[in-house]
Design an enzyme around this catalytic site. Structure first.
Site, PDB file in Angstrom:
ATOM      1  N   TYR A   6      17.347   0.193  11.038  1.00 19.25           N
ATOM      2  CA  TYR A   6      17.970   1.522  10.935  1.00 19.25           C
ATOM      3  C   TYR A   6      18.641   1.715   9.577  1.00 19.25           C
ATOM      4  O   TYR A   6      18.611   2.798   9.001  1.00 19.25           O
ATOM      5  CB  TYR A   6      18.954   1.753  12.088  1.00 19.25           C
ATOM      6  CG  TYR A   6      18.245   2.229  13.324  1.00 19.25           C
ATOM      7  CD1 TYR A   6      17.858   1.350  14.331  1.00 19.25           C
ATOM      8  CD2 TYR A   6      17.881   3.573  13.455  1.00 19.25           C
ATOM      9  CE1 TYR A   6      17.142   1.789  15.440  1.00 19.25           C
ATOM     10  CE2 TYR A   6      17.173   4.017  14.559  1.00 19.25           C
ATOM     11  CZ  TYR A   6      16.802   3.123  15.548  1.00 19.25           C
ATOM     12  OH  TYR A   6      16.082   3.569  16.639  1.00 19.25           O
ATOM     13  N   ARG A  37      16.030   2.805   7.221  1.00 19.04           N
ATOM     14  CA  ARG A  37      15.640   4.207   7.478  1.00 19.04           C
ATOM     15  C   ARG A  37      16.751   5.148   7.021  1.00 19.04           C
ATOM     16  O   ARG A  37      16.497   6.210   6.451  1.00 19.04           O
ATOM     17  CB  ARG A  37      15.354   4.409   8.962  1.00 19.04           C
ATOM     18  CG  ARG A  37      14.095   3.710   9.436  1.00 19.04           C
ATOM     19  CD  ARG A  37      13.882   3.922  10.915  1.00 19.04           C
ATOM     20  NE  ARG A  37      13.771   5.339  11.250  1.00 19.04           N
ATOM     21  CZ  ARG A  37      13.848   5.788  12.498  1.00 19.04           C
ATOM     22  NH1 ARG A  37      14.041   4.955  13.511  1.00 19.04           N
ATOM     23  NH2 ARG A  37      13.742   7.075  12.760  1.00 19.04           N
ATOM     24  N   HIS A  58      16.017  13.959  20.297  1.00 19.19           N
ATOM     25  CA  HIS A  58      16.028  12.490  20.240  1.00 19.19           C
ATOM     26  C   HIS A  58      17.235  11.946  19.511  1.00 19.19           C
ATOM     27  O   HIS A  58      17.256  10.783  19.103  1.00 19.19           O
ATOM     28  CB  HIS A  58      14.718  11.975  19.635  1.00 19.19           C
ATOM     29  CG  HIS A  58      13.556  12.199  20.556  1.00 19.19           C
ATOM     30  ND1 HIS A  58      12.251  12.260  20.109  1.00 19.19           N
ATOM     31  CD2 HIS A  58      13.510  12.410  21.901  1.00 19.19           C
ATOM     32  CE1 HIS A  58      11.451  12.471  21.146  1.00 19.19           C
ATOM     33  NE2 HIS A  58      12.195  12.583  22.246  1.00 19.19           N
TER      34      HIS A  58
HETATM   35  C1  BV8 Z   1      12.237   8.773  28.743  1.00 18.69           C
HETATM   36  C2  BV8 Z   1      14.502   8.423  18.258  1.00 18.69           C
HETATM   37  C3  BV8 Z   1      12.902   8.334  30.952  1.00 18.69           C
HETATM   38  C4  BV8 Z   1      14.581   6.958  17.918  1.00 18.69           C
HETATM   39  C5  BV8 Z   1      12.339   8.640  19.373  1.00 18.69           C
HETATM   40  C6  BV8 Z   1       5.971  10.582  30.542  1.00 18.69           C
HETATM   41  C7  BV8 Z   1       7.151  11.251  30.863  1.00 18.69           C
HETATM   42  C8  BV8 Z   1       8.378  10.772  30.431  1.00 18.69           C
HETATM   43  C9  BV8 Z   1       8.427   9.611  29.633  1.00 18.69           C
HETATM   44  C10 BV8 Z   1       7.259   8.941  29.318  1.00 18.69           C
HETATM   45  C11 BV8 Z   1       6.047   9.419  29.762  1.00 18.69           C
HETATM   46  N1  BV8 Z   1       5.094   8.574  29.310  1.00 18.69           N
HETATM   47  C12 BV8 Z   1       5.649   7.599  28.585  1.00 18.69           C
HETATM   48  C13 BV8 Z   1       6.977   7.776  28.578  1.00 18.69           C
HETATM   49  C14 BV8 Z   1       7.928   6.896  27.903  1.00 18.69           C
HETATM   50  C15 BV8 Z   1       8.218   7.324  26.474  1.00 18.69           C
HETATM   51  C16 BV8 Z   1       7.015   7.852  25.755  1.00 18.69           C
HETATM   52  O1  BV8 Z   1       6.831   9.059  25.628  1.00 18.69           O
HETATM   53  N2  BV8 Z   1       6.177   6.956  25.235  1.00 18.69           N
HETATM   54  C17 BV8 Z   1       5.044   7.410  24.465  1.00 18.69           C
HETATM   55  C18 BV8 Z   1       4.917   6.568  23.222  1.00 18.69           C
HETATM   56  C19 BV8 Z   1       3.825   7.321  25.353  1.00 18.69           C
HETATM   57  N3  BV8 Z   1       9.274   8.302  26.461  1.00 18.69           N
HETATM   58  C20 BV8 Z   1      10.549   7.852  26.500  1.00 18.69           C
HETATM   59  O2  BV8 Z   1      10.854   6.678  26.603  1.00 18.69           O
HETATM   60  C21 BV8 Z   1      11.632   8.915  26.428  1.00 18.69           C
HETATM   61  N4  BV8 Z   1      12.580   8.649  27.483  1.00 18.69           N
HETATM   62  O3  BV8 Z   1      11.182   9.154  29.099  1.00 18.69           O
HETATM   63  O4  BV8 Z   1      13.233   8.369  29.594  1.00 18.69           O
HETATM   64  C22 BV8 Z   1      14.152   8.056  31.640  1.00 18.69           C
HETATM   65  C23 BV8 Z   1      14.656   9.009  32.525  1.00 18.69           C
HETATM   66  C24 BV8 Z   1      15.825   8.730  33.197  1.00 18.69           C
HETATM   67  C25 BV8 Z   1      16.498   7.529  32.968  1.00 18.69           C
HETATM   68  C26 BV8 Z   1      16.005   6.592  32.053  1.00 18.69           C
HETATM   69  C27 BV8 Z   1      14.822   6.853  31.379  1.00 18.69           C
HETATM   70  C28 BV8 Z   1      12.414   8.810  25.132  1.00 18.69           C
HETATM   71  C29 BV8 Z   1      11.521   8.982  23.956  1.00 18.69           C
HETATM   72  C30 BV8 Z   1      12.381   9.098  22.676  1.00 18.69           C
HETATM   73  C31 BV8 Z   1      12.077   7.950  21.729  1.00 18.69           C
HETATM   74  N5  BV8 Z   1      12.839   8.144  20.479  1.00 18.69           N
HETATM   75  N6  BV8 Z   1      13.109   8.847  18.282  1.00 18.69           N
HETATM   76  C32 BV8 Z   1      14.388   6.713  16.436  1.00 18.69           C
HETATM   77  O5  BV8 Z   1      14.002   7.653  15.702  1.00 18.69           O
HETATM   78  O6  BV8 Z   1      14.605   5.585  16.020  1.00 18.69           O
HETATM   79  S1  BV8 Z   1      10.709   9.050  19.323  1.00 18.69           S
HETATM   80  C33 BV8 Z   1      10.231   9.231  17.720  1.00 18.69           C
HETATM   81  O7  BV8 Z   1       8.832   9.071  17.701  1.00 18.69           O
HETATM   82  C34 BV8 Z   1      10.423  10.611  17.152  1.00 18.69           C
HETATM   83  O8  BV8 Z   1      11.645  11.167  17.537  1.00 18.69           O
HETATM   84  C35 BV8 Z   1       9.240  11.390  17.653  1.00 18.69           C
HETATM   85  O9  BV8 Z   1       9.489  11.897  18.935  1.00 18.69           O
HETATM   86  C36 BV8 Z   1       8.203  10.306  17.754  1.00 18.69           C
HETATM   87  C37 BV8 Z   1       7.281  10.371  16.573  1.00 18.69           C
HETATM   88  O10 BV8 Z   1       6.436  11.433  16.828  1.00 18.69           O
HETATM   89  P1  BV8 Z   1       6.204  12.571  15.727  1.00 18.69           P
HETATM   90  O11 BV8 Z   1       7.497  13.202  15.393  1.00 18.69           O
HETATM   91  O12 BV8 Z   1       5.118  13.403  16.239  1.00 18.69           O
HETATM   92  O13 BV8 Z   1       5.775  11.785  14.433  1.00 18.69           O
HETATM   93  P2  BV8 Z   1       4.488  10.863  14.196  1.00 18.69           P
HETATM   94  O14 BV8 Z   1       4.852   9.928  13.108  1.00 18.69           O
HETATM   95  O15 BV8 Z   1       3.979  10.330  15.481  1.00 18.69           O
HETATM   96  O16 BV8 Z   1       3.405  11.889  13.653  1.00 18.69           O
HETATM   97  C38 BV8 Z   1       3.673  12.613  12.465  1.00 18.69           C
HETATM   98  C39 BV8 Z   1       2.871  13.883  12.584  1.00 18.69           C
HETATM   99  O17 BV8 Z   1       3.118  14.679  11.436  1.00 18.69           O
HETATM  100  C40 BV8 Z   1       1.373  13.605  12.604  1.00 18.69           C
HETATM  101  O18 BV8 Z   1       0.761  14.501  13.510  1.00 18.69           O
HETATM  102  C41 BV8 Z   1       0.947  13.925  11.169  1.00 18.69           C
HETATM  103  O19 BV8 Z   1      -0.387  14.390  11.116  1.00 18.69           O
HETATM  104  C42 BV8 Z   1       1.895  15.034  10.828  1.00 18.69           C
HETATM  105  N7  BV8 Z   1       2.208  15.195   9.391  1.00 18.69           N
HETATM  106  C43 BV8 Z   1       2.487  14.209   8.494  1.00 18.69           C
HETATM  107  N8  BV8 Z   1       2.777  14.773   7.301  1.00 18.69           N
HETATM  108  C44 BV8 Z   1       2.685  16.125   7.465  1.00 18.69           C
HETATM  109  C45 BV8 Z   1       2.313  16.389   8.795  1.00 18.69           C
HETATM  110  N9  BV8 Z   1       2.137  17.639   9.270  1.00 18.69           N
HETATM  111  C46 BV8 Z   1       2.315  18.658   8.401  1.00 18.69           C
HETATM  112  N10 BV8 Z   1       2.684  18.480   7.109  1.00 18.69           N
HETATM  113  C47 BV8 Z   1       2.862  17.237   6.603  1.00 18.69           C
HETATM  114  N11 BV8 Z   1       3.206  17.089   5.315  1.00 18.69           N
END
Ligand code: BV8
Length: 230
Positions: A58, A61, A106
């Protein structure tokens, strides 16, 4: 579509801050990203396993964000006070661009909080981020005030995000891979309520199927043109 709408929400992800030099979760910019799996680092398990390593990740970052400036996309969004900002990003670039109210589903990487939720919460210096520290309550360590994988989202923040996405007439989906839930579900929620979905991304992805209009390009090229003049 935008000119005719009174209620517009922007749902953004790491791609919004990528042009500012802030690493995304997908295409690591090297360094800490290539060595460590964000899914592991951003989790209670990872923190329990090696809290020092997680806080060092962190710190790296935070320094990257501290050195970053808001980009043309952040500024274009800040110029549209009529647009509600819902973001997955934990950085403060929308705030520094001038957005007064950013719904951060988040959490906020610019602060630490007590891991045992005693209520202690303090802003950190992004240019000189802290390492692993005990919470003044003495019961636990301090950790970033972000939502980790496997942690629940803040209920009040989540309900504000749901309201912003269920009541809008247009949802801009900017720079997100739309793979993390429940946040990514906001896109379908908006669509189900009849909102027009405009996706802005450098490539097609999970959000593409929901798009009414998909603009392939960088946020810094697309958003200023799309949003100039309220
Ligand atoms: C929870 C903070 C339950 C930390 C982050 C179904 C339902 C509910 C939950 C789940 C589910 N299935 C799975 C889960 C669990 C999990 C999940 O979703 N897993 C995924 C991987 C399958 N979800 C969780 O755990 C969530 N909690 O569900 O809790 C619960 C309920 C009650 C009690 C207890 C528990 C919590 C999830 C939050 C995680 N924390 N961030 C930190 O930052 O350190 S997530 C983090 O990753 C970000 O915040 C963001 O959400 C994610 C990254 O995604 P993106 O932002 O989309 O970025 P990425 O790098 O992936 O992509 C970049 C994009 O930009 C690309 O598309 C690229 O093409 C584009 N791009 C790049 N440059 C440009 C551009 N576009 C335009 N212009 C540019 N120049």
């Amino acid at each position: 579509m935008i000119d005719l709408a009174d209620r517009i929400t922007c749902f953004s992800g790491a791609g919004l801050s990528a042009p500012s030099g802030v690493g995304t979760f997908r295409d690591p910019t090297g360094g800490w990203w290539t060595k460590y799996d964000p899914m592991r680092m951003a989790s209670p398990q990872g923190f329990a396993e090696d809290p020092t390593l997680v806080m060092d990740w962190y710190a790296a970052r935070r320094q990257q964000i501290g050195a970053a400036e808001p980009n043309a996309a952040h500024l274009a969004l800040a110029g549209r006070t009529d647009i509600i900002q819902v973001t997955q990003n934990t950085d403060d670039l929308l705030r520094r661009a001038g957005c007064e109210d950013v719904i951060q589903v988040h959490g906020d990487i610019t602060a630490d909080r007590c891991h045992a939720r005693c209520g202690h919460h303090e802003t950190v210096d992004l240019t000189d981020p802290p390492g692993l520290r005990e919470c003044p309550c003495g019961r636990s360590s301090l950790r970033p005030a972000v939502v980790w994988f496997g942690e629940a989202l803040d209920a009040e923040i989540w309900s504000r995000a749901e309201a912003a996405c269920s009541q809008c007439q247009v949802l801009l989906v900017a720079g997100t891979e739309a793979t993390v839930y429940p946040a990514a579900g906001l896109i379908e929620l908006a669509k189900r309520q009849g909102a027009g979905i405009i996706v802005i991304n450098t490539n097609r992805n999970a959000a593409s199927d929901s798009a009414d209009i998909e603009l392939i390009g960088s946020v810094v090229d697309v958003l200023p043109d799309l949003l100039d003049g309220a």
